[in-house]
Design a protein around this motif. Structure first.
Motif, PDB file in Angstrom:
ATOM      1  N   ARG A  95       0.408   6.989  19.497  1.00 39.12           N
ATOM      2  CA  ARG A  95       0.972   7.155  20.843  1.00 39.12           C
ATOM      3  C   ARG A  95       1.990   8.290  20.916  1.00 39.12           C
ATOM      4  O   ARG A  95       2.610   8.505  21.954  1.00 39.12           O
ATOM      5  CB  ARG A  95       1.623   5.841  21.289  1.00 39.12           C
ATOM      6  N   LEU A  96       2.139   9.022  19.816  1.00 33.18           N
ATOM      7  CA  LEU A  96       3.120  10.104  19.795  1.00 33.18           C
ATOM      8  C   LEU A  96       2.711  11.215  20.757  1.00 33.18           C
ATOM      9  O   LEU A  96       1.595  11.720  20.706  1.00 33.18           O
ATOM     10  CB  LEU A  96       3.268  10.674  18.376  1.00 33.18           C
ATOM     11  N   ILE A  97       3.657  11.612  21.617  1.00 34.57           N
ATOM     12  CA  ILE A  97       3.418  12.677  22.587  1.00 34.57           C
ATOM     13  C   ILE A  97       4.000  13.998  22.097  1.00 34.57           C
ATOM     14  O   ILE A  97       3.374  15.051  22.214  1.00 34.57           O
ATOM     15  CB  ILE A  97       4.033  12.291  23.952  1.00 34.57           C
ATOM     16  N   SER A  98       5.201  13.922  21.538  1.00 36.51           N
ATOM     17  CA  SER A  98       5.874  15.125  21.065  1.00 36.51           C
ATOM     18  C   SER A  98       7.008  14.698  20.149  1.00 36.51           C
ATOM     19  O   SER A  98       7.461  13.544  20.200  1.00 36.51           O
ATOM     20  CB  SER A  98       6.417  15.937  22.245  1.00 36.51           C
ATOM     21  N   PHE A  99       7.471  15.603  19.308  1.00 34.28           N
ATOM     22  CA  PHE A  99       8.604  15.285  18.440  1.00 34.28           C
ATOM     23  C   PHE A  99       9.842  15.007  19.294  1.00 34.28           C
ATOM     24  O   PHE A  99      10.567  14.049  19.055  1.00 34.28           O
ATOM     25  CB  PHE A  99       8.858  16.458  17.489  1.00 34.28           C
ATOM     26  N   TYR A 100      10.088  15.854  20.282  1.00 30.98           N
ATOM     27  CA  TYR A 100      11.202  15.668  21.216  1.00 30.98           C
ATOM     28  C   TYR A 100      10.685  16.100  22.584  1.00 30.98           C
ATOM     29  O   TYR A 100      10.828  17.251  22.988  1.00 30.98           O
ATOM     30  CB  TYR A 100      12.389  16.507  20.764  1.00 30.98           C
TER      31      TYR A 100
ATOM     32  N   LEU B 236      -2.762  12.183  14.721  1.00 28.71           N
ATOM     33  CA  LEU B 236      -1.964  12.259  15.953  1.00 28.71           C
ATOM     34  C   LEU B 236      -2.933  12.578  17.088  1.00 28.71           C
ATOM     35  O   LEU B 236      -3.097  13.739  17.487  1.00 28.71           O
ATOM     36  CB  LEU B 236      -0.883  13.342  15.841  1.00 28.71           C
ATOM     37  N   PRO B 237      -3.619  11.578  17.633  1.00 26.89           N
ATOM     38  CA  PRO B 237      -4.731  11.831  18.560  1.00 26.89           C
ATOM     39  C   PRO B 237      -4.330  12.419  19.910  1.00 26.89           C
ATOM     40  O   PRO B 237      -5.171  12.979  20.611  1.00 26.89           O
ATOM     41  CB  PRO B 237      -5.355  10.435  18.736  1.00 26.89           C
ATOM     42  N   ASN B 238      -3.052  12.328  20.292  1.00 24.31           N
ATOM     43  CA  ASN B 238      -2.634  12.849  21.589  1.00 24.31           C
ATOM     44  C   ASN B 238      -2.202  14.308  21.548  1.00 24.31           C
ATOM     45  O   ASN B 238      -1.968  14.919  22.595  1.00 24.31           O
ATOM     46  CB  ASN B 238      -1.470  12.009  22.152  1.00 24.31           C
ATOM     47  N   ILE B 239      -2.060  14.865  20.382  1.00 22.25           N
ATOM     48  CA  ILE B 239      -1.548  16.223  20.245  1.00 22.25           C
ATOM     49  C   ILE B 239      -2.670  17.232  20.480  1.00 22.25           C
ATOM     50  O   ILE B 239      -3.693  17.215  19.799  1.00 22.25           O
ATOM     51  CB  ILE B 239      -0.920  16.439  18.853  1.00 22.25           C
ATOM     52  N   THR B 240      -2.453  18.117  21.468  1.00 13.41           N
ATOM     53  CA  THR B 240      -3.427  19.186  21.732  1.00 13.41           C
ATOM     54  C   THR B 240      -2.967  20.522  21.176  1.00 13.41           C
ATOM     55  O   THR B 240      -3.780  21.422  20.966  1.00 13.41           O
ATOM     56  CB  THR B 240      -3.656  19.337  23.246  1.00 13.41           C
ATOM     57  N   LYS B 241      -1.655  20.648  20.946  1.00 15.61           N
ATOM     58  CA  LYS B 241      -1.092  21.865  20.362  1.00 15.61           C
ATOM     59  C   LYS B 241       0.030  21.474  19.413  1.00 15.61           C
ATOM     60  O   LYS B 241       0.778  20.532  19.685  1.00 15.61           O
ATOM     61  CB  LYS B 241      -0.539  22.802  21.439  1.00 15.61           C
ATOM     62  N   ILE B 242       0.155  22.219  18.338  1.00 18.85           N
ATOM     63  CA  ILE B 242       1.259  21.959  17.414  1.00 18.85           C
ATOM     64  C   ILE B 242       2.518  22.662  17.896  1.00 18.85           C
ATOM     65  O   ILE B 242       3.599  22.082  17.914  1.00 18.85           O
ATOM     66  CB  ILE B 242       0.897  22.426  15.986  1.00 18.85           C
TER      67      ILE B 242
ATOM     68  N   SER C  77       3.248  19.885  23.594  1.00 19.99           N
ATOM     69  CA  SER C  77       3.074  20.322  22.220  1.00 19.99           C
ATOM     70  C   SER C  77       3.918  19.450  21.292  1.00 19.99           C
ATOM     71  O   SER C  77       4.913  18.848  21.713  1.00 19.99           O
ATOM     72  CB  SER C  77       3.493  21.783  22.062  1.00 19.99           C
ATOM     73  N   LEU C  78       3.530  19.424  20.011  1.00 17.32           N
ATOM     74  CA  LEU C  78       4.283  18.622  19.052  1.00 17.32           C
ATOM     75  C   LEU C  78       5.710  19.160  18.915  1.00 17.32           C
ATOM     76  O   LEU C  78       6.677  18.398  18.896  1.00 17.32           O
ATOM     77  CB  LEU C  78       3.565  18.634  17.695  1.00 17.32           C
ATOM     78  N   PHE C  79       5.849  20.478  18.822  1.00 20.62           N
ATOM     79  CA  PHE C  79       7.172  21.095  18.687  1.00 20.62           C
ATOM     80  C   PHE C  79       7.408  22.050  19.860  1.00 20.62           C
ATOM     81  O   PHE C  79       6.520  22.839  20.197  1.00 20.62           O
ATOM     82  CB  PHE C  79       7.283  21.862  17.370  1.00 20.62           C
ATOM     83  N   ASN C  80       8.617  21.972  20.430  1.00 21.15           N
ATOM     84  CA  ASN C  80       8.958  22.846  21.553  1.00 21.15           C
ATOM     85  C   ASN C  80      10.332  23.467  21.337  1.00 21.15           C
ATOM     86  O   ASN C  80      10.884  23.418  20.234  1.00 21.15           O
ATOM     87  CB  ASN C  80       8.896  22.066  22.877  1.00 21.15           C
ATOM     88  N   GLU C  81      10.895  24.006  22.410  1.00 25.61           N
ATOM     89  CA  GLU C  81      12.149  24.747  22.304  1.00 25.61           C
ATOM     90  C   GLU C  81      13.370  23.844  22.121  1.00 25.61           C
ATOM     91  O   GLU C  81      14.479  24.337  21.886  1.00 25.61           O
ATOM     92  CB  GLU C  81      12.341  25.594  23.563  1.00 25.61           C
ATOM     93  N   LYS C  82      13.196  22.518  22.162  1.00 28.00           N
ATOM     94  CA  LYS C  82      14.340  21.614  22.090  1.00 28.00           C
ATOM     95  C   LYS C  82      14.780  21.292  20.657  1.00 28.00           C
ATOM     96  O   LYS C  82      15.824  20.687  20.455  1.00 28.00           O
ATOM     97  CB  LYS C  82      13.997  20.309  22.811  1.00 28.00           C
ATOM     98  N   VAL C  83      13.955  21.685  19.658  1.00 27.77           N
ATOM     99  CA  VAL C  83      14.254  21.310  18.288  1.00 27.77           C
ATOM    100  C   VAL C  83      13.914  22.472  17.354  1.00 27.77           C
ATOM    101  O   VAL C  83      12.985  23.240  17.618  1.00 27.77           O
ATOM    102  CB  VAL C  83      13.471  20.036  17.897  1.00 27.77           C
ATOM    103  N   ALA C  84      14.689  22.620  16.279  1.00 23.06           N
ATOM    104  CA  ALA C  84      14.488  23.737  15.339  1.00 23.06           C
ATOM    105  C   ALA C  84      14.440  23.229  13.904  1.00 23.06           C
ATOM    106  O   ALA C  84      15.107  22.258  13.549  1.00 23.06           O
ATOM    107  CB  ALA C  84      15.615  24.756  15.496  1.00 23.06           C
TER     108      ALA C  84
END
Length: 1133
Positions: free
Chosen positions: A670-675, A713-719, A694-701
């Motif tokens: 059910r994971l949508i994104s890291f943050y 991670l079946p819901n992830i379309t982009k890393i 996306s799994l990783f975006n501009e909110k986390v480094a």
């Protein structure tokens, strides 16, 4: 005037003289045959003796991570090559000596002449190598590098050379002396040289006096008494052991060895770590398996034992058969004794000066044993039976450290008598079932270690809380019998609340089986090291264990399954302390324990989020994060309630995991994104997640991330998101593994791949919609001829079960993929392609000649690629000269492994060495394979190619239905042997053949000079239905080194070894044993329904089994025989 007769006589005289000299020389080879062979064997033995110390020195240097000189490696390679040549020569000699001349019983003089001549030649080669075995220059180079004297005019230069010579070329001495004298005065150098030259000790068994003196110098030059003490402590541990720095610190603390008199174990450990680094710099200690351990070279250890014996009165005896003789140990200050055979100890140990005793044996200790050791400070017993604990143990009033590791103990209440000074109590791995209440009297304890005491069931209430000076506390991982774990508790149990009184605690190992047991304000605030498990201590592989002494880990495993609620992510704060307001920092400051957390593992837990944004920001030292099998998790960082952040705050307040090096995300359906981004609340809708994130975006480094593993991670379309702002994120990533992400269509988008130039390993598996691995933006037309090097450091590329993959790289424009991309892999070493059904070629035809791609490739594996017809095309195979392993399997259309361009006719007689470094070749289940290598012209394959595999040691050919010859030389419809004169395997060690369409393995026309199969040690043949025998007569002499022979399920097999028809006149030889396999040690024959015997002569399709066979090294226990029709096994002795 010359007389013609005189001239003629002179001419004849010269001719006869030359003839006699020549004949004499050639007869000498014959007459001195045995002498020449014996001399060769003696010279080879001498060379091997020279080789061993040189090889040992190389191993020592490699242990220290040093680079070995090419001249030394070249010499070793020459020795190995010559040794192999001599072994082949000796095998041939054995064969030839059993061959008789013509029809008579005289020796074969022609063979002996040739062998004698070859022996003399080889003897010269051996002598030459022996004379070149001195590497004095290499020794000086090593010494010069260590002491850093570059100027040859430096006054120290000549003295330094003399000192180096006195080190006798031993790297361990060179490095130790160099480190000791680096930067020292001329006086120190001269004094050291004088000591080395005099070699004051001459009668030390097993140790060169020069070596002892040189290493003693290094010890003497240690300026720190702490360093000398730690150095001598290391010799008390077993040879080649990994010495825990933790234990060194405990010994130092217990014996008050450290000059700074540290008042905590943590401070003592820091000092010892610094001292260990000094000893490493001095080349007196080596790196251990990780930072928690150190090693001591065996030679240095021997010297340390001698110094410790002389200076400190240490006695170190390991591997002895019995207790030391009376009079040899009574005056010792420290004894380390390890033995598997000592079954009896003295009734009473009278050693009035003894402060340290380390004993490992299977003996029982008697009641009076410790009566004469009143000054003992450190006692370590390993695997000793102490039932009951001797009363004399309670009299050791000076004892500060007691280790009873893996001992049979029984009642340990007597330990209360050690309360005056005992600071360290270690019961690791012992069989105690309950802690006695009396242990609460040991109020001076700094450390209590109950680790691995898996039988421990009860710790009474109040015992732990009385030990208020505890700095380190280690519970067994299996212990979970805390107060409150059961409804009806008949005895009082230890509670977690007791731990709150241990204010000095800096280290803890503990398992808390249920969340309900955890006090709201437990808060271990000042931990520097910890291993805390919440939930189930067992995983699928057994009990969870900490890695190393320095771990700072929290593991949550199968938490909260007793009810339907979700875990509150604030559990970390409940364990490690809540943040407090700091005036200096003007905000909340995390506890020391929270800040020190380096590893967090979450498995099979019910939680929606793991961290709040503020919690994530306080994980300043987190290095590894693993989240696995959390079915309800939607995000790793949850943004909700009072923690909601505005858009502008996201840019300026990016959450950075500055120390995180490893991130593993597994089975989070059910994971949508890291943050994830939050969709703003409206009057009618509450906060919600934006779709398709996306799994990783501009909110986390992740500026330090080196390993990224994502799986299921079946819901992830982009890393990676297009708006990835932190420019340093992922820039040091070395390993990227992507598994079972069913919606992913690519891995690396154009805007990210520039960050991934340091990637060394890329694995992509089980992604059903994956079309391309790297997708680039539409290119400029002028850039079409330029190489694009996405991953210049890539060493491993593995692709598996990618049903829709069309290419590794492509440009994308208006949803169209353009695969016309030139890429380079200059560092690639491992390429594994499995179940990629759409590819028809691996390598593009337009690879640039200047491109260095694939030239470092060592391993190539291709499987389940249904459209692939070959593996290596002509334009690529020159690049693959370094390939060592080649494995091809389950490719249904594969016809040939290597396909070459149409050849020039004049090249037909030349060997083609396709893979000069290839060591292992495996071909499995290739139903259309016709041969290994062929020329191709107008869709026709020409297999008339000569192939040599000079280093191939393993060859496996399994389930190849159409293969009747490894390299065909005639019409494909004809029956041919598997191996003919067109292919050579001079180094082959293991051959395995199964389900191959052959009637013979070896061709009759194998060249006599060909060395193929002469080193073969293992031969396995199975399920070859047409095969009637395994070893024909002409091949038998080549197989003298075979140690294992296995033949299974060959329905037409009649005999293992078939010999040529013998001549009637040699009938007298029939009573002589024939030894086909003098080295055979294992024989397995099963499912051979037509087998009639092991060895036979064949004439006009008739088999004659009147042959005696001897297997001199085969034991009955190593014979597995199962054949119903064998009638002549009595021929085998």
């Amino acid at each position: 005037m010359c007389n013609p007769q005189i001239v003629l006589d002179k001419i004849v005289e010269k001719i006869v003289e030359k003839v006699i000299q020549s004949v004499g020389r050639h007869l000498g080879y014959l007459f001195h045959y045995k002498r020449n062979v014996k001399n060769l064997e003696d010279q080879m033995d001498k060379l091997q003796k020279l080789r061993k110390p040189i090889e040992r020195k190389i191993d020592e240097a490699k242990t220290r991570g040093e680079v070995i000189e090419d001249t030394v490696l070249g010499w070793l390679n020459e020795v190995d090559g010559l040794r192999q040549g001599v072994e082949t020569f000796k095998n041939e000699k054995i064969v030839k000596e059993n061959v008789q001349c013509f029809k008579f019983s005289c020796p074969d003089f022609i063979s002996r002449y040739r062998l004698s001549k070859e022996a003399e030649k080889k003897m010269g080669d051996v002598k030459s190598l022996s004379e070149n075995s001195s590497f004095e220059q290499e020794a000086w180079n090593l010494f010069e590098e260590k002491i850093n004297i570059v100027d040859s005019h430096d006054p120290l230069h000549e003295i330094a050379k003399a000192v180096c010579r006195e080190c006798r070329g031993l790297p361990v001495a060179i490095l130790a002396v160099g480190a000791a004298l680096k930067g020292k005065s001329m006086y120190a150098w001269k004094s050291s040289l004088d000591k080395l030259e005099k070699s004051m000790l001459n009668n030390i068994e097993g140790i060169d006096p020069k070596l002892f003196t040189s290493l003693r110098l290094s010890y003497d030059y240690l300026q720190s008494t702490d360093a000398k003490s730690c150095f001598l402590l290391c010799c008390l541990f077993a040879e080649d052991s990994q010495v825990p720095i933790e234990e060194l610190a405990r010994h130092c603390m217990a014996r008050r060895l450290l000059g700074q008199n540290p008042d905590t174990l943590e401070l003592a450990r820091d000092i010892v770590c610094s001292v260990v680094n000094t000893l490493k710099t001095s080349c007196l200690l080596l790196d251990g398996k990780n930072d928690d351990f150190v090693k001591m070279h065996d030679i240095i250890r021997d010297v340390a034992i001698l110094i410790a014996k002389e200076e400190k009165g240490y006695l170190v005896k390991h591997g002895v058969q019995e207790w030391p003789e009376t009079g040899t140990y009574e005056k010792c200050s420290a004894i380390s004794l390890r033995s598997e055979t000592i079954h009896e100890l003295p009734d009473e140990l009278v050693c009035p000066k003894l402060h340290t005793l380390m004993l490992e044996c299977s003996s029982n200790i008697l009641d009076k044993f410790f009566r004469g050791t009143e000054k003992l400070m450190v006692l370590e017993l390993n695997g000793v039976t102490v039932l009951p604990l001797p009363s004399s143990l309670g009299k050791l009033t000076e004892l500060r450290m007691l280790c009873l590791n893996e001992c049979m103990l029984g009642d340990i209440a007597i330990l209360k008598d050690l309360k005056n000074k005992l600071e360290v109590l270690i019961l690791r791995g012992s069989d105690i079932k309950a802690l006695p209440r009396e242990l609460g009297e040991l109020t001076r304890l700094r450390l209590l270690d109950l680790g691995d005491c898996e039988e421990l069931e009860v710790i009474p209430n109040g015992v732990i809380s009385k030990l208020h000076r505890l700095e380190e506390l280690h519970f067994p991982v299996s212990f979970g019998n805390w107060k409150g774990t059961t409804a009806n508790e008949e005895i009082s149990k230890v509670s977690l609340e007791e731990l709150m009184s241990l204010t000095r605690l800096s280290t803890i190992d503990i398992c808390i089986p249920f969340l309900r047991l955890l006090p709201e304000d437990l808060g271990f605030l000042n931990l520097s090291r910890f291993f805390i498990i919440v939930g189930d201590p067992e995983s699928d592989d057994g009990y969870l264990e900490r890695e190393g002494f320095s771990s700072k880990s929290v593991v949550m495993n199968r938490v909260n399954y007793e009810n339907e609620g979700l875990i509150d992510f604030s559990i970390l704060e409940r364990l490690l302390g809540k943040p407090k307001w700091s005036i200096e920092r003007g905000g909340l400051c995390p506890s020391r324990s929270f800040s020190n957390l380096t590893e967090l593992v979450i498995r099979d837990c019910k939680l929606k989020y793991l961290f709040s944004p503020s919690c994530a920001r306080r994980l300043l030292q987190l290095q590894r994060l693993e989240i696995r099998n959390c079915w309800t998790m939607k995000a790793v960082i949850g943004n909700f309630g009072n923690e909601e952040e505005k858009d502008e705050e996201i840019v300026t307040n990016v959450i950075s995991f500055g120390q995180l090096t490893t991130l593993e995300l597994f089975r989070l359906p059910r994971l949508i994104s890291f943050y994830p981004r939050i969709k703003k609340a409206t009057a009618t809708e509450s906060h919600s997640f934006s779709p398709a994130q996306s799994l990783f975006n501009e909110k986390v480094a992740f500026p330090a991330l080196e390993e990224l593993d994502i799986s299921s991670l079946p819901n992830i379309t982009k890393i990676w998101d297009k708006n990835l702002l932190p420019t340093k994120s992922f820039c040091v990533l070395r390993s990227l593994n992507v598994w079972d992400c069913e919606k992913l269509m690519n891995v690396v988008p154009s805007h990210v791949f520039a960050r991934l130039r340091n990637i060394e390993t890329l694995e992509v598996r089980y992604c059903s919609k994956m079309e391309v691995i790297v997708v680039l933006e539409k290119r400029e037309e002028e850039a079409t001829n330029r190489d694009i090097i996405p991953f210049p450091e890539l060493r491993t590329l593995e692709l598996e079960r990618l049903e829709n993959l069309k290419a590794v790289w492509a440009y994308k424009s208006e949803d169209q993929l353009d695969f016309n991309v030139q890429v380079a892999f200059p560092a690639l070493e491992i390429l594994d392609i499995n179940s990629v059904p759409n590819i028809t070629e691996i390598w593009d035809k337009n690879l640039l000649p200047t491109d260095q791609s694939f030239r470092l490739l060592r391993s190539l594996e291709v499987g389940y690629c249904e459209e692939l017809m070959n593996v290596v095309p002509s334009h690529v195979f020159p690049r693959l000269r370094n390939v060592e392993t080649l494995r091809v399997y389950n490719c249904s259309k594969m016809e040939v492994i290597v396909v070459l361009e149409k050849r020039d006719k004049e090249a037909t007689n030349k060997d083609i060495i396709l893979f000069p470094e290839l060591r292992s070749l495996a071909l499995y289940k290739l139903e259309n394979l016709k041969g290994f290598c062929a020329y191709k012209s107008e869709d026709q394959l020409d297999f008339n190619v000569q192939v040599v595999f000079p280093k191939l040691t393993i060859l496996r050919l399994w389930d190849l239905e159409r293969l009747s010859s490894f390299n065909n030389t005639s019409n494909l419809t004809e029956t041919r042997p598997l191996f003919n004169h067109q292919v050579a395997f001079p180094a082959l060690d293991e051959l395995s053949i199964s389900k191959v369409n052959i009637t013979e393995i070896w061709d009759k026309n194998l060249l006599p000079t060909d060395q193929s199969f002469r080193l073969l040690r293992s031969l396995t043949v199975s399920n070859c239905e047409k095969l009637m025998n395994v070893v024909p007569s002409h091949v038998l002499p080549r197989l003298r080194n075979v140690e294992t022979l296995k033949v299974y399920y060959c329905s037409k097999m009649e005999v293992m070894v078939v010999l040529e028809k013998r001549e009637e006149e040699t009938q007298e030889a029939t009573n002589k044993d024939i030894i086909p396999f003098p080295e055979l040690r294992k024989l397995e024959l099963q499912g051979l329904e037509n087998l009639k015997g092991f060895c036979a002569y064949k004439s006009e399709d008739q088999l004659d089994f009147n042959v005696q066979v001897v297997f001199p090294k085969l034991r009955m226990g190593d014979i597995v025989v199962d054949w119903p029709s064998l009638k002549n096994f009595d021929q085998v002795v």
